[in-house]
Design a protein around this motif. Structure first.
Motif, PDB file in Angstrom:
ATOM      1  N   ARG A  98       0.838  -1.194   0.000  1.00 28.22           N
ATOM      2  CA  ARG A  98       0.000   0.000   0.000  1.00 28.22           C
ATOM      3  C   ARG A  98       0.875   1.246   0.000  1.00 28.22           C
ATOM      4  NH1 ARG A  98      -4.075   2.377   4.708  1.00 28.22           N
ATOM      5  NH2 ARG A  98      -4.009   4.463   3.851  1.00 28.22           N
ATOM      6  N   ALA A  99       0.328   2.329  -0.547  1.00 24.06           N
ATOM      7  CA  ALA A  99       0.962   3.652  -0.432  1.00 24.06           C
ATOM      8  C   ALA A  99       0.246   4.437   0.659  1.00 24.06           C
ATOM      9  CB  ALA A  99       0.889   4.393  -1.756  1.00 24.06           C
ATOM     10  N   PHE A 100       1.009   5.201   1.423  1.00 28.15           N
ATOM     11  CA  PHE A 100       0.473   6.015   2.514  1.00 28.15           C
ATOM     12  C   PHE A 100       0.714   7.485   2.158  1.00 28.15           C
ATOM     13  CE2 PHE A 100       1.318   1.859   4.101  1.00 28.15           C
ATOM     14  CZ  PHE A 100       0.256   1.592   4.952  1.00 28.15           C
ATOM     15  N   SER A 101      -0.372   8.208   1.907  1.00 28.34           N
ATOM     16  CA  SER A 101      -0.245   9.538   1.302  1.00 28.34           C
ATOM     17  C   SER A 101      -1.043  10.620   2.012  1.00 28.34           C
ATOM     18  CB  SER A 101      -0.684   9.472  -0.163  1.00 28.34           C
ATOM     19  OG  SER A 101      -2.024   9.016  -0.272  1.00 28.34           O
ATOM     20  N   ASP A 102      -1.459  10.361   3.239  1.00 27.22           N
ATOM     21  CA  ASP A 102      -2.169  11.405   3.977  1.00 27.22           C
ATOM     22  C   ASP A 102      -1.304  12.658   4.049  1.00 27.22           C
ATOM     23  OD1 ASP A 102      -3.071  13.052   6.255  1.00 27.22           O
ATOM     24  OD2 ASP A 102      -4.471  11.399   6.604  1.00 27.22           O
ATOM     25  N   PRO A 103      -1.845  13.828   3.650  1.00 29.21           N
ATOM     26  CA  PRO A 103      -1.024  15.052   3.641  1.00 29.21           C
ATOM     27  C   PRO A 103      -0.409  15.393   4.995  1.00 29.21           C
ATOM     28  CG  PRO A 103      -3.053  15.400   2.426  1.00 29.21           C
ATOM     29  CD  PRO A 103      -3.188  14.067   3.105  1.00 29.21           C
ATOM     30  N   GLY A 104      -1.051  14.963   6.081  1.00 25.70           N
ATOM     31  CA  GLY A 104      -0.552  15.315   7.406  1.00 25.70           C
ATOM     32  C   GLY A 104       0.226  14.219   8.102  1.00 25.70           C
ATOM     33  N   ARG A 131       5.436  17.429   2.372  1.00 24.84           N
ATOM     34  CA  ARG A 131       4.676  16.260   1.917  1.00 24.84           C
ATOM     35  C   ARG A 131       5.597  15.060   1.797  1.00 24.84           C
ATOM     36  NH1 ARG A 131      -0.077  15.494  -1.260  1.00 24.84           N
ATOM     37  NH2 ARG A 131      -0.882  13.511  -0.491  1.00 24.84           N
ATOM     38  N   MET A 132       5.221  13.970   2.427  1.00 29.72           N
ATOM     39  CA  MET A 132       5.999  12.736   2.362  1.00 29.72           C
ATOM     40  C   MET A 132       5.058  11.581   2.056  1.00 29.72           C
ATOM     41  SD  MET A 132       9.072  11.277   2.825  1.00 29.72           S
ATOM     42  CE  MET A 132      10.049  12.182   4.036  1.00 29.72           C
ATOM     43  N   ILE A 133       5.230  10.962   0.918  1.00 28.67           N
ATOM     44  CA  ILE A 133       4.461   9.780   0.552  1.00 28.67           C
ATOM     45  C   ILE A 133       5.339   8.562   0.768  1.00 28.67           C
ATOM     46  CG2 ILE A 133       3.364   8.524  -1.355  1.00 28.67           C
ATOM     47  CD1 ILE A 133       2.547  11.230  -2.499  1.00 28.67           C
ATOM     48  N   SER A 134       4.796   7.557   1.428  1.00 28.92           N
ATOM     49  CA  SER A 134       5.565   6.347   1.706  1.00 28.92           C
ATOM     50  C   SER A 134       4.895   5.135   1.069  1.00 28.92           C
ATOM     51  CB  SER A 134       5.702   6.123   3.213  1.00 28.92           C
ATOM     52  OG  SER A 134       6.492   4.977   3.469  1.00 28.92           O
ATOM     53  N   ILE A 135       5.714   4.272   0.477  1.00 27.25           N
ATOM     54  CA  ILE A 135       5.236   3.022  -0.099  1.00 27.25           C
ATOM     55  C   ILE A 135       5.612   1.904   0.860  1.00 27.25           C
ATOM     56  CG2 ILE A 135       5.368   1.452  -2.067  1.00 27.25           C
ATOM     57  CD1 ILE A 135       6.160   3.868  -3.775  1.00 27.25           C
ATOM     58  N   GLY A 136       4.615   1.149   1.301  1.00 33.00           N
ATOM     59  CA  GLY A 136       4.835   0.115   2.307  1.00 33.00           C
ATOM     60  C   GLY A 136       5.144  -1.245   1.702  1.00 33.00           C
ATOM     61  N   TYR A 137       6.115  -1.922   2.301  1.00 37.04           N
ATOM     62  CA  TYR A 137       6.469  -3.292   1.936  1.00 37.04           C
ATOM     63  C   TYR A 137       6.495  -4.146   3.199  1.00 37.04           C
ATOM     64  CZ  TYR A 137       8.128  -1.841  -2.706  1.00 37.04           C
ATOM     65  OH  TYR A 137       8.208  -1.347  -3.993  1.00 37.04           O
ATOM     66  N   PHE A 138       6.166  -5.426   3.051  1.00 38.01           N
ATOM     67  CA  PHE A 138       6.380  -6.331   4.173  1.00 38.01           C
ATOM     68  C   PHE A 138       7.220  -7.523   3.718  1.00 38.01           C
ATOM     69  CE2 PHE A 138       2.368  -8.242   2.536  1.00 38.01           C
ATOM     70  CZ  PHE A 138       2.731  -9.576   2.479  1.00 38.01           C
ATOM     71  N   ALA A 139       7.918  -8.110   4.668  1.00 33.70           N
ATOM     72  CA  ALA A 139       8.711  -9.313   4.408  1.00 33.70           C
ATOM     73  C   ALA A 139       8.713 -10.160   5.664  1.00 33.70           C
ATOM     74  CB  ALA A 139      10.140  -8.948   4.025  1.00 33.70           C
TER      75      ALA A 139
END
Length: 270
Positions: A98-104, A131-139
């Motif tokens: 998932r991408a996490f893109s909440d402006p705050g 603004r920081m958008i994060s792309i989530g990965y799991f392993a």
């Protein structure tokens, strides 16, 4: 902006021409952002599902391992790099979820204030995007095979129990929750926990791993039938010794068969 077609040519509506004057401002103020990846590295320790956490600054608590996507790499490459930096492991099943893109979700001033850097970096703050958008990965990783190394700040690391997480920064608790949900959904369709398996294991031991990750008990007979139906677990002519009851057979995960099955589109399901 409104466009219209006239005599095979495209024109901008006159009422919209004023928008062209703001393009440079729009580019500067609306498109400056940072893109990062956050890696949720999960394992099973002490019969608990746990996640690797970093503490780069004692003043602000724990973070997930993460970092910026470099200009010469894509998101997958960045996640693989970070996984290797934090664990020393390669060729691990890594899933973007998932991408996490909440402006705050992120604030440089808040971070710098909490670690005591604000006074020294006030002049630089205006050059950093809010603004920081994060792309989530799991392993899923085998904790016995890795030596957590921290990151650029040589931060301390710990394995946190997902049921009793310490205080986390920004939206990292949400990222962990979403990662665990994604892992559990994935586990219903693929045996992705092979990284946690020893070379030889019993079906009860495999079932125990599933139950810890899924957070619920599974029917023993039904579980074993489904696992064996996949034909990726090879039964050996050996039994587990040192157990109180009937000694169960040992099995081995055949990754080659698993890879072939995926290529053929075989559907795995619990």
């Amino acid at each position: 902006m409104i466009f219209y077609l006239w005599k095979n040519k495209i024109y901008i509506h006159p009422m919209e021409l004023k928008d062209l004057r703001s393009i440079s401002i729009w580019k500067k103020e609306k498109l400056e952002l940072n893109i990062s990846v956050d890696c949720v590295l999960l394992t099973v320790r002490d019969k608990k599902l746990k996640v690797l956490l970093n503490m780069p600054f004692p003043e602000v608590g724990y973070f997930l391992p993460g970092g910026f996507i470099m200009t010469d790499e894509d998101a997958d490459a960045a996640a693989i790099r970070i996984l290797h930096q934090r664990t020393g492991l390669d060729h691990i099943y890594l899933k973007q979820f998932r991408a996490f893109s909440d402006p705050g979700r992120f604030s440089y001033p808040t971070l710098f204030r909490n670690i005591g850097w604000e006074k020294h970096l006030m002049e630089e703050l205006h050059t950093l995007s809010e603004r920081m958008i994060s792309i989530g990965y799991f392993a899923l990783v085998n904790a016995e095979l890795i030596q957590p190394t921290g990151g650029d700040f040589q931060e301390s690391t710990t394995w946190g129990d997902i049921e009793h997480l310490p205080e986390l920064n920004f939206d990292h608790e949400l990222i962990i929750t979403e990662a665990v949900d994604a892992l559990r959904r994935e586990l219903y369709f693929r045996p992705v926990l092979y990284n946690l398996l020893p070379e030889k294991f019993t079906m009860p031991e495999l079932q125990n791993l599933y139950e810890i990750i899924l957070g619920k008990p599974l029917d023993r007979g039904s579980f074993q039938r489904k696992m064996l139906r996949w034909d990726v677990f090879e039964r050996l002519e050996e039994r587990r010794s040192g157990v109180a009851h009937k000694r169960p057979f040992l099995y081995r995960f055949n990754k080659e068969k698993y890879t072939t099955a995926l290529q053929k589109g075989i559907h795995f399901a619990i």
